[in-house]
Design a protein around this motif. Structure first.
Motif, short mmCIF file in Angstrom:
data_model
loop_
_atom_site.label_atom_id
_atom_site.label_comp_id
_atom_site.label_asym_id
_atom_site.label_seq_id
_atom_site.Cartn_x
_atom_site.Cartn_y
_atom_site.Cartn_z
N ILE B 13 0.87 -1.18 0.00
CA ILE B 13 0.00 0.00 0.00
C ILE B 13 0.90 1.22 0.00
O ILE B 13 1.95 1.23 0.65
CB ILE B 13 -0.92 0.00 1.24
N THR B 51 -2.28 0.53 9.13
CA THR B 51 -2.59 0.44 7.71
C THR B 51 -2.92 -1.00 7.33
O THR B 51 -3.88 -1.26 6.61
CB THR B 51 -1.40 0.97 6.89
N ALA B 55 -6.59 -2.42 6.21
CA ALA B 55 -6.70 -3.07 4.90
C ALA B 55 -7.38 -4.43 5.05
O ALA B 55 -8.08 -4.89 4.15
CB ALA B 55 -5.31 -3.23 4.28
N ILE B 60 -9.08 1.50 3.16
CA ILE B 60 -7.81 2.17 2.90
C ILE B 60 -8.00 3.65 3.23
O ILE B 60 -8.92 4.28 2.73
CB ILE B 60 -7.41 2.03 1.40
N LYS B 61 -7.14 4.19 4.08
CA LYS B 61 -7.29 5.59 4.49
C LYS B 61 -7.19 6.53 3.30
O LYS B 61 -6.51 6.22 2.33
CB LYS B 61 -6.20 5.96 5.50
N PRO B 66 -3.98 0.82 -2.64
CA PRO B 66 -3.24 -0.44 -2.75
C PRO B 66 -2.41 -0.47 -4.02
O PRO B 66 -2.89 -0.06 -5.08
CB PRO B 66 -4.35 -1.49 -2.79
N LEU B 79 -10.36 -5.96 -1.18
CA LEU B 79 -9.93 -4.71 -1.82
C LEU B 79 -10.63 -4.50 -3.15
O LEU B 79 -10.57 -3.41 -3.72
CB LEU B 79 -8.41 -4.72 -2.01
#
Ligand SMILES: Nc1ncnc2c1ncn2[C@@H]1O[C@H](COP(=O)(O)OP(=O)(O)OP(=O)(O)O)[C@@H](O)[C@H]1O
Ligand code: SF4
Ligand code: SF4
Ligand SMILES: [Mg+2]
Lengths: 318, 675
Positions: B13, B51, B55, B60-61, B66, B79
């Protein structure tokens, strides 16, 4: 809680008292008195005497203040000099006109501002945000008298769709008013909405970045539900005070807009009475405007108190 | 048991830097979570543990994305899912317990509603069933009076209770996997021990798998079956908890474990040099190369792969891990002994000091006195010797920082005296103190971010006290600054840096240097290492000790961490609700007999050893105010003997080893009770 409300009301009253003292003393220390100021070069002989009598200027100042103050509390502001009629009759229609202008602007402007603020925040940096934000920043930066004049030029003069200047008497009926105030409302709303939308936007963005919103997402709360339950109540709370100030500002008369559109509201009355040196009316206006500010801020504070669970239980526990 | 529920495969990421470069903060991470298993993810701040954990929920911030790899939950890639699909999984299959429950609960919604929301989303129960379920859940997380609890707002609960609510909320959807991101960081030691105990119970009771993210090996050791150690965005070591904690075969983990101060040992832990590389500044070769004492030239050029060691059931990313296998037996013993060079002279005396935060009433203000019958801090008597390190310990709200502020003159005392050198009275008003006294007492704060001016360079920061107190300028000023930096082991080139260009440990070292610039006699340290990672904490502690030995400075050291206090202090004073409970030489405070409160604190300490379990003797209630009369600890004391504790202030009893305890129970009897 009750104690707090009483405390706030007490503070408001003290503020009003101080305002009344200041305006009274201010008028008092001006060279000459209300009559000489108003009559100017005719301030001699019978006219002056009559004026002094009518206003009761022959008694000591503190007595006059007490007199005036007690009358004001009963809702009687005395006589205007220029119109030579009771101030209440001068004020009445103006207050109503300002109220109409303000409430229409509020009814349109505030919901619009909130919606725009939320849209720009939720679609941050995307097309809707970029477009709306450009417009709001643009209308924030143009001074009122320019935007108002431009509106008149474009809509009234070039397109001829609406009357450019309000040519109604100050005691026009509500319906007469409505058809005439479209342009002033647009001019006012542009600035007001822009400011408020920006504020709502930053407040919503801040809440969207908070831990509890991330938590709500991770809990599986659907997006719009999250927006309405978790984001908006917390984001709009700080907006209450700004809305209150805006409303007070509107009710107090939007001087520039009223002058440009020749609208017979409180704002124009302020200008008129100052230029006519009509001190009793100026005094009365100062008190009324101060009361509006104090009253509306009081309501806003109480509303915040009521809606914010943090403050609410703090007060109860005390 | 061996069924895999989530598996991360080659996950990277990253984000785009301002220069348009792609920078990865997670690099090629792979791991599996099995059913019913608790996996601890440990690493320093910025190593990418949060993180990774997020995930694993498909989250995802903002700003990150990714780069490659997948997170397979029951063989579906989270994802790649739409937000609609994710909403079905989050809270129902995978639930999250956040780091700071206080901020993670929505402030305008009652906690009952917030739990109900999860139930409505993830179960088919009707209203009455849900109401029943809510009190069941609140009961399960051991909250008092679950019926009324549901109608409270988050801010009406204490930190530990909020964390319990978050656990209840996560359990509402009966998830298969629970993710916990530092769930106990920020809680008091006793509360933390209780919450961990609850989590362990829940894992066993429900068979839920857990991922426990923390920087604290002590907490990880208590809950984990397996441990994953992260460094600079990579997994460097992974294996069964016991193996990792007792025989770590990666130099980083080894160093990390050695840098943790331990209750059982006096003296300072060894520190690791340097700090973790920033994302983007990682070059070829092993990312731990700069700090590794086993590094060879080979490590500089080549980056090691994660290697599976069959006999240990461990994955390790190091070329030289075999060398560590032999070293491991000295994990416990390599601690630097510290010398106690305190002299018999007393430099600072606190006599009957009371401090109140109560608002002054109008008349009291006129008479300039404070009338508060029940002040925040009361009856503090401490004599501090020259060159001594005295520690004040206690949970949050015990008045540690309050006392420090009063010594520094930032807070007026209500009663009592503070005497400095030769019994000279120090004014409790900062403005009335003479400049030399101001110079002689310096304060170092918990958070260097707040105490260092972000717009000043290190040179400017350090030159201020030198100019103010010693009128230095020009070459001499510069020489002194370089000297100071050398003392805290920072090079000359740091002079032109701004605080934002420093790591947390470096910032705190600049703060230490600034305090020493005044050549003070006494330094007040307020939780100076709490914001730092353990390896950095060890370095700062070592520097503080070294400076003290060289310059003969006296420290008043405030901390909530008993192990840190044990490492650095000569004498310890234990505080509860602003009242002293126990005071004595540090080796004695850590031995029985102890004050019942000290006993509770000692029992709650988490050691990075799965075999040492905390002893939970008292409830973790939070008291808002000290009691009006009697013993300050009466509300929570597990050994309370009766009404006398409520009514009478307990007397001081001095043990044979010079340890003073304030309790109604006879000191010898306490000793036999605590055997
Ligand atoms: N939105 C972002 N944009 C750019 N970099 C980020 C972002 N979020 C985190 N980082 C960086 O990614 C790295 C890992 O962050 P992460 O939060 O996973 O660390 P952590 O191990 O959980 O640390 P902590 O113990 O402080 O919580 C850090 O260097 C951080 O600065
Ligand atoms: S590979 Fe080399 S530098 Fe990296 S941890 Fe192992 S010994 Fe140290
Ligand atoms: S005096 Fe009583 S309440 Fe206080 S610590 Fe001793 S036994 Fe406990
Ligand atoms: Mg984190």
């Amino acid at each position: 809680m009750l104690l707090l409300i009483l405390k706030r009301i007490g503070l408001g009253l003290i503020t009003l008292f101080i305002v009344s003292l200041i305006t009274f003393v201010g008028v008092e220390v001006l060279p000459g008195d209300a009559c000489t100021t108003y009559l100017e070069r005719e301030a001699y002989g019978a006219a002056l005497d009559a004026c002094i009598k009518r206003l009761g200027l022959d008694v000591p100042a503190y007595e006059r203040y007490l007199d005036w103050a007690s009358n004001v509390m009963r809702g009687d502001f005395g006589y205007s000099l220029s119109g030579e009629m009771p101030i209440n009759e001068v004020l009445g229609p103006r207050v109503k006109n300002s109220l109409v202008l303000a409430s229409v602007s509020i009814l349109i402007g505030i919901p619009l501002a909130i919606v725009l603020g939320i849209i720009t925040a939720l679609w941050r940096d995307k097309l809707p945000d970029i477009m709306i934000s450009t417009i709001t920043i643009f209308s924030m930066t143009i001074p009122e008298f320019i935007s108002a004049t431009l509106l008149i030029l474009i809509v009234a003069i070039w397109l001829g769709w609406l009357p450019g200047i309000v040519i109604i008497p100050s005691d026009a009926t509500f319906y007469e008013l409505l058809s005439n105030i479209i342009l002033p409302v647009v001019a006012i709303s542009m600035i007001m909405t822009a400011h408020m939308a920006r504020m709502v936007r930053s407040s919503v963005i801040q809440v969207m970045a908070s831990d509890y919103v991330q938590m709500a997402i991770l809990k599986g709360v659907p997006y719009w539900k999250m927006v309405f339950r978790h984001v908006l109540p917390n984001a709009l709370l700080p907006a209450i005070n700004v809305v209150a100030l805006t409303i007070a500002w509107l009710l107090g008369g939007v001087v520039v807009t009223e002058v440009v559109f020749n609208y017979p509201g409180l704002g124009r009355l302020v200008i008129e009475s100052i230029s006519n040196r009509d001190l009793p009316v100026v005094q009365a206006l100062a008190i009324i405007l101060a009361s509006i500010y104090v009253g509306i801020n009081l309501i806003a504070d109480l509303m915040t108190l009521m809606l914010n669970p943090r403050l609410k239980s703090l007060q109860i526990r005390k | 048991m061996n069924e895999i529920i989530e598996s991360v495969k080659n996950l990277s990421i990253g984000f785009n830097s301002q220069k348009g470069k792609q920078i990865s903060i997670l690099r090629n991470v792979s791991t599996n979570i099995k059913k019913g298993e608790t996996v601890g993810i440990v690493g320093e701040s910025g190593s990418g543990k949060s993180t990774l954990a997020l995930a694993m929920m498909g989250y995802i911030k903002q700003g990150l994305f990714p780069l490659k790899g997948e997170c397979l939950f029951k063989s579906e890639d989270l994802l790649k899912m739409s937000s609609r699909q994710l909403e079905k999984i989050r809270g129902r299959k995978i639930a999250m317990i956040p780091q700071n429950a206080g901020q993670a609960l929505t402030p305008n919604l009652k906690i009952g509603y917030q739990i109900d929301e999860a139930l409505r989303l993830h179960t088919d129960l009707n209203k009455t069933e849900r109401d029943k379920k809510i009190s069941e859940l609140l009961n399960k997380v051991r909250l008092p009076s679950p019926e009324t609890m549901a109608f409270r707002y988050p801010h009406e609960l204490s930190g530990g209770q909020q964390q319990r609510v978050a656990v209840a909320m996560a359990l509402a959807g009966k998830p298969d996997l629970l993710l916990l991101d530092e769930p106990t960081t920020g809680l008091d030691v006793t509360t933390q021990a209780h919450v961990l105990e609850l989590l362990r119970f829940i894992a066993k009771d429900t068979g839920t798998s857990m991922i426990y993210v923390s920087h604290d090996l002590g907490a990880i050791a208590q809950v984990s079956d397996r441990i994953v150690v992260m460094y600079a965005g990579e997994i460097v070591l992974e294996g069964p908890a016991r193996k990792i904690l007792k025989e770590p075969i990666h130099p980083y983990t080894y160093g990390l474990l050695k840098s943790i101060p331990k209750l059982s040992l006096a003296g300072l832990p060894a520190s690791m040099p340097g700090s973790q590389p920033q994302p983007g500044s990682i070059n070829e070769g092993c990312s731990f190369y700069d700090r590794c004492n086993l590094a060879t030239d080979h490590c500089k050029k080549n980056s090691p792969d994660l290697e599976h060691i069959k006999e240990l059931d461990t994955n390790v990313r190091c070329f030289n891990h075999k060398e560590l296998i032999n070293q491991n037996n000295n994990l416990q013993t390599s601690i630097t002994k510290k010398s106690n060079n305190s002299e018999a002279i007393e430099v600072l005396k606190l006599k009957d000091v009371s401090i109140s935060y109560a608002k002054q009433k109008f008349f009291d203000q006129l008479l300039n006195k404070i009338s508060d019958q029940n002040p925040t801090v009361k009856d503090i008597n401490i004599d501090i010797k020259k060159g001594e390190t005295i520690a004040l310990v206690g949970e949050s709200g015990s008045g540690k920082s309050t006392i420090l502020k009063s010594i520094a003159g930032l807070l007026k005392t209500k009663d009592g005296q503070i005497k400095f050198e030769n019994d000279r009275l120090l004014s409790s008003d900062l403005k009335m103190r003479n400049p030399n006294d101001l110079r002689a007492i310096q304060l170092i704060f918990q958070n260097p971010d707040e105490s260092l001016n972000p717009n000043h360079t290190v040179e400017q920061i350090l030159s201020q006290p030198l100019k103010l107190y010693f009128n230095l300028s020009g070459e001499e000023l510069k020489k002194n600054i370089i000297d100071l930096l050398k003392k805290v082991r920072l090079g000359e080139f740091y002079m032109s840096r701004y605080p934002r260009q420093l790591s947390g440990g470096e910032k705190q070292r600049v703060a230490v240097a600034r305090a020493f610039a005044a050549k003070p006699d006494i330094i007040l340290c307020d939780e100076v290492t709490s914001a730092l990672d353990v390896s950095v904490q060890a370095a700062v502690l070592n520097i503080l000790q070294q400076l003290k030995e060289d310059l003969g400075t006296t420290y008043v050291f405030v901390s909530h961490d008993l192990a840190v206090v044990r490492a650095i202090s000569d004498r310890v004073a234990v505080l509860y609700q602003g009242r002293l409970c126990e005071i004595g030489p540090s080796q004695n405070v850590y031995k029985f007999p102890s004050h019942p409160y000290t006993e509770v604190l000692l029992g709650a300490v988490l050691e990075p050893d799965p075999d040492i379990k905390p002893k939970l003797v008292a409830e973790d209630i939070v008291e808002e105010k000290p009691p009006e009369k009697g013993c300050s600890f009466q509300g929570r004391c597990p050994r309370k003997i009766g009404d006398i504790c409520n009514l009478e202030v307990p007397p001081w009893q001095i043990g044979e080893n010079g340890n003073a305890i304030r309790c109604h129970i006879n000191i010898d009897e306490l000793a036999s009770l605590q055997q």
